[in-house]
Design a protein around this motif. Structure first.
Motif, PDB file in Angstrom:
ATOM      1  N   THR A   1     -11.427  13.516   5.201  1.00 18.37           N
ATOM      2  CA  THR A   1     -11.593  12.058   5.190  1.00 18.37           C
ATOM      3  C   THR A   1     -12.230  11.533   6.471  1.00 18.37           C
ATOM      4  OG1 THR A   1      -9.372  11.647   6.088  1.00 18.37           O
ATOM      5  CG2 THR A   1      -9.578  11.802   3.687  1.00 18.37           C
TER       6      THR A   1
ATOM      7  N   ASP B   1     -15.998   1.534   0.085  1.00 16.15           N
ATOM      8  CA  ASP B   1     -15.855   2.982   0.226  1.00 16.15           C
ATOM      9  C   ASP B   1     -14.574   3.290   0.997  1.00 16.15           C
ATOM     10  OD1 ASP B   1     -16.167   5.732   0.609  1.00 16.15           O
ATOM     11  OD2 ASP B   1     -18.335   5.565   0.902  1.00 16.15           O
ATOM     12  N   THR B   2     -13.750   4.166   0.445  1.00 15.48           N
ATOM     13  CA  THR B   2     -12.495   4.535   1.111  1.00 15.48           C
ATOM     14  C   THR B   2     -12.733   5.276   2.414  1.00 15.48           C
ATOM     15  OG1 THR B   2     -12.365   6.594  -0.166  1.00 15.48           O
ATOM     16  CG2 THR B   2     -11.244   4.676  -1.074  1.00 15.48           C
TER      17      THR B   2
ATOM     18  N   ASN C   1      -1.876   3.628   8.732  1.00 18.13           N
ATOM     19  CA  ASN C   1      -2.357   3.195   7.418  1.00 18.13           C
ATOM     20  C   ASN C   1      -1.204   3.327   6.430  1.00 18.13           C
ATOM     21  OD1 ASN C   1      -3.701   2.726   5.020  1.00 18.13           O
ATOM     22  ND2 ASN C   1      -5.246   4.304   5.309  1.00 18.13           N
TER      23      ASN C   1
ATOM     24  N   SER D   1     -11.943   3.787   5.863  1.00 14.51           N
ATOM     25  CA  SER D   1     -10.564   3.488   6.278  1.00 14.51           C
ATOM     26  C   SER D   1     -10.252   3.923   7.708  1.00 14.51           C
ATOM     27  CB  SER D   1      -9.575   4.162   5.322  1.00 14.51           C
ATOM     28  OG  SER D   1      -9.824   3.792   3.992  1.00 14.51           O
TER      29      SER D   1
ATOM     30  N   THR E   1      -6.812   1.297   3.709  1.00 14.10           N
ATOM     31  CA  THR E   1      -7.623   1.826   2.609  1.00 14.10           C
ATOM     32  C   THR E   1      -7.985   0.734   1.618  1.00 14.10           C
ATOM     33  OG1 THR E   1      -6.578   4.006   2.822  1.00 14.10           O
ATOM     34  CG2 THR E   1      -7.714   3.531   0.748  1.00 14.10           C
ATOM     35  N   ASP E   2      -7.013  -0.082   1.268  1.00 14.78           N
ATOM     36  CA  ASP E   2      -7.258  -1.160   0.312  1.00 14.78           C
ATOM     37  C   ASP E   2      -8.252  -2.175   0.880  1.00 14.78           C
ATOM     38  OD1 ASP E   2      -6.518  -2.709  -2.175  1.00 14.78           O
ATOM     39  OD2 ASP E   2      -5.875  -4.149  -0.656  1.00 14.78           O
TER      40      ASP E   2
ATOM     41  N   THR F   1      -0.786   7.832  -0.442  1.00 13.24           N
ATOM     42  CA  THR F   1      -1.673   8.829  -1.059  1.00 13.24           C
ATOM     43  C   THR F   1      -0.836   9.928  -1.677  1.00 13.24           C
ATOM     44  OG1 THR F   1      -3.335   8.375   0.644  1.00 13.24           O
ATOM     45  CG2 THR F   1      -3.601  10.378  -0.652  1.00 13.24           C
TER      46      THR F   1
ATOM     47  N   THR G   1     -11.847  -0.654   1.391  1.00 13.39           N
ATOM     48  CA  THR G   1     -12.540  -0.440   0.114  1.00 13.39           C
ATOM     49  C   THR G   1     -13.053  -1.752  -0.453  1.00 13.39           C
ATOM     50  OG1 THR G   1     -11.117   1.479  -0.347  1.00 13.39           O
ATOM     51  CG2 THR G   1     -12.321   0.527  -2.203  1.00 13.39           C
TER      52      THR G   1
ATOM     53  N   GLN H   1      -1.267   3.001   3.238  1.00 14.99           N
ATOM     54  CA  GLN H   1      -1.679   3.446   1.911  1.00 14.99           C
ATOM     55  C   GLN H   1      -0.847   4.652   1.478  1.00 14.99           C
ATOM     56  OE1 GLN H   1      -3.878   2.256  -0.249  1.00 14.99           O
ATOM     57  NE2 GLN H   1      -3.928   3.924  -1.710  1.00 14.99           N
TER      58      GLN H   1
END
Length: 279
Positions: free
Chosen positions: A33, A171-172, A121, A175, A162-163, A125, A166, A123
């Motif tokens: 990533t 595009d993630t 972050n 992030s 991430t949200d 996953t 994006t 997010q």
């Protein structure tokens, strides 16, 4: 987003941390990533400013989708750095690009409740465990509490990077640079914004996207509600999903399977659908 961008025209520069002694940043995330790329950019930026820097990447056996931790040490002079690994309890900043890795024992062991900060972050996953156990739970709140316990509530910052990245940039992959910008604006990165942006340019990959991601992260730290409003415009109505009939769905699947493999594969699917219909 011209109207929203104008609102951030007067974005102030933060007060940078002192380099009376080396500043230690523990960067954690998931392989593939761009985690190690962020570490390399910080090394570039330090070099551009004539500062000392060491970057140690620990990717283990699984470089793609596995846990990655980078030990980044920045000093006023290269001669001030005597080791590349951050010792236990000596990280000034935990920059967590992934909640699971950031709350792991290896990362937590580097933190100190008296001076460490955490920017993570939030997010969620999914891990590979979901492929074996569809009922597996992601204990996000427990992970967040682990980080809070390590550095204190006042020094902990969770952001839906991430949200937001994006929605703002499409595009993630943006992030991680978004997270870097967020931490920079909080005054936790001992480098100038000009040096970081130049390092992104020298990297030569998706330069505009990455510079914008860094800038949006700064804006989020400065005024998070305004950035959230920019990412979620008021009155934006999501498109209604188009409902397909059964025959349309089957024909769509046939076309997809033909394109994916071949006509024989699609016919094999049709034979199965026919048997189910007859039954």
């Amino acid at each position: 987003l011209p109207s929203q961008v104008q609102a951030f025209a007067q974005l102030p520069d933060p007060q940078l941390p002192s380099l009376a002694k080396p500043h230690n940043i523990l960067l954690s995330g998931v392989g593939g990533t761009g985690v190690t790329t962020v570490g390399a950019m910080l090394g570039f930026a330090a070099n551009l400013e004539g500062k000392g820097c060491s970057v140690l990447d620990q990717a283990g056996l699984a470089q793609k989708f596995g846990p990655v931790v980078s030990h980044i040490r920045i000093a006023a002079r290269q001669e001030d750095l005597f080791a590349v690994r951050i010792a236990a309890g000596e990280a000034h900043l935990l920059l967590g690009c992934d909640l699971l890795v950031a709350s792991g024992p290896d990362a937590i062991a580097k933190l100190n409740s008296t001076f460490s900060h955490a920017v993570v972050n939030s997010q969620q996953t999914p891990t590979a465990e979901f492929t074996r156990n569809p009922d597996a739970e992601f204990p996000a709140e427990a992970m967040k509490q682990t980080i809070r316990d390590a550095v204190g509530v006042q020094h902990t910052h969770f952001v839906e990077a991430t949200d937001l990245a994006t929605k703002l940039l499409g595009d993630t992959i943006a992030s991680n640079l978004f997270m870097l910008g967020y931490a920079f604006q909080l005054g936790l990165i001992p480098l100038s914004s000009a040096a970081i942006e130049k390092a992104i340019e020298l990297n030569g990959v998706s330069v505009k996207l990455n510079q914008q991601a860094f800038l949006w992260g700064r804006r989020a730290a400065h005024d998070l509600p305004a950035v959230q409003a920019a990412a979620n415009p008021a009155g934006q109505v999501p498109e209604e999903p188009q409902l397909l009939s059964l025959d349309q769905r089957v024909q769509d699947n046939v076309a997809t399977l033909t394109a994916y493999q071949n006509d024989a594969y699609a016919k094999r699917y049709m034979r199965l659908v026919s048997k189910v219909q007859e039954a």
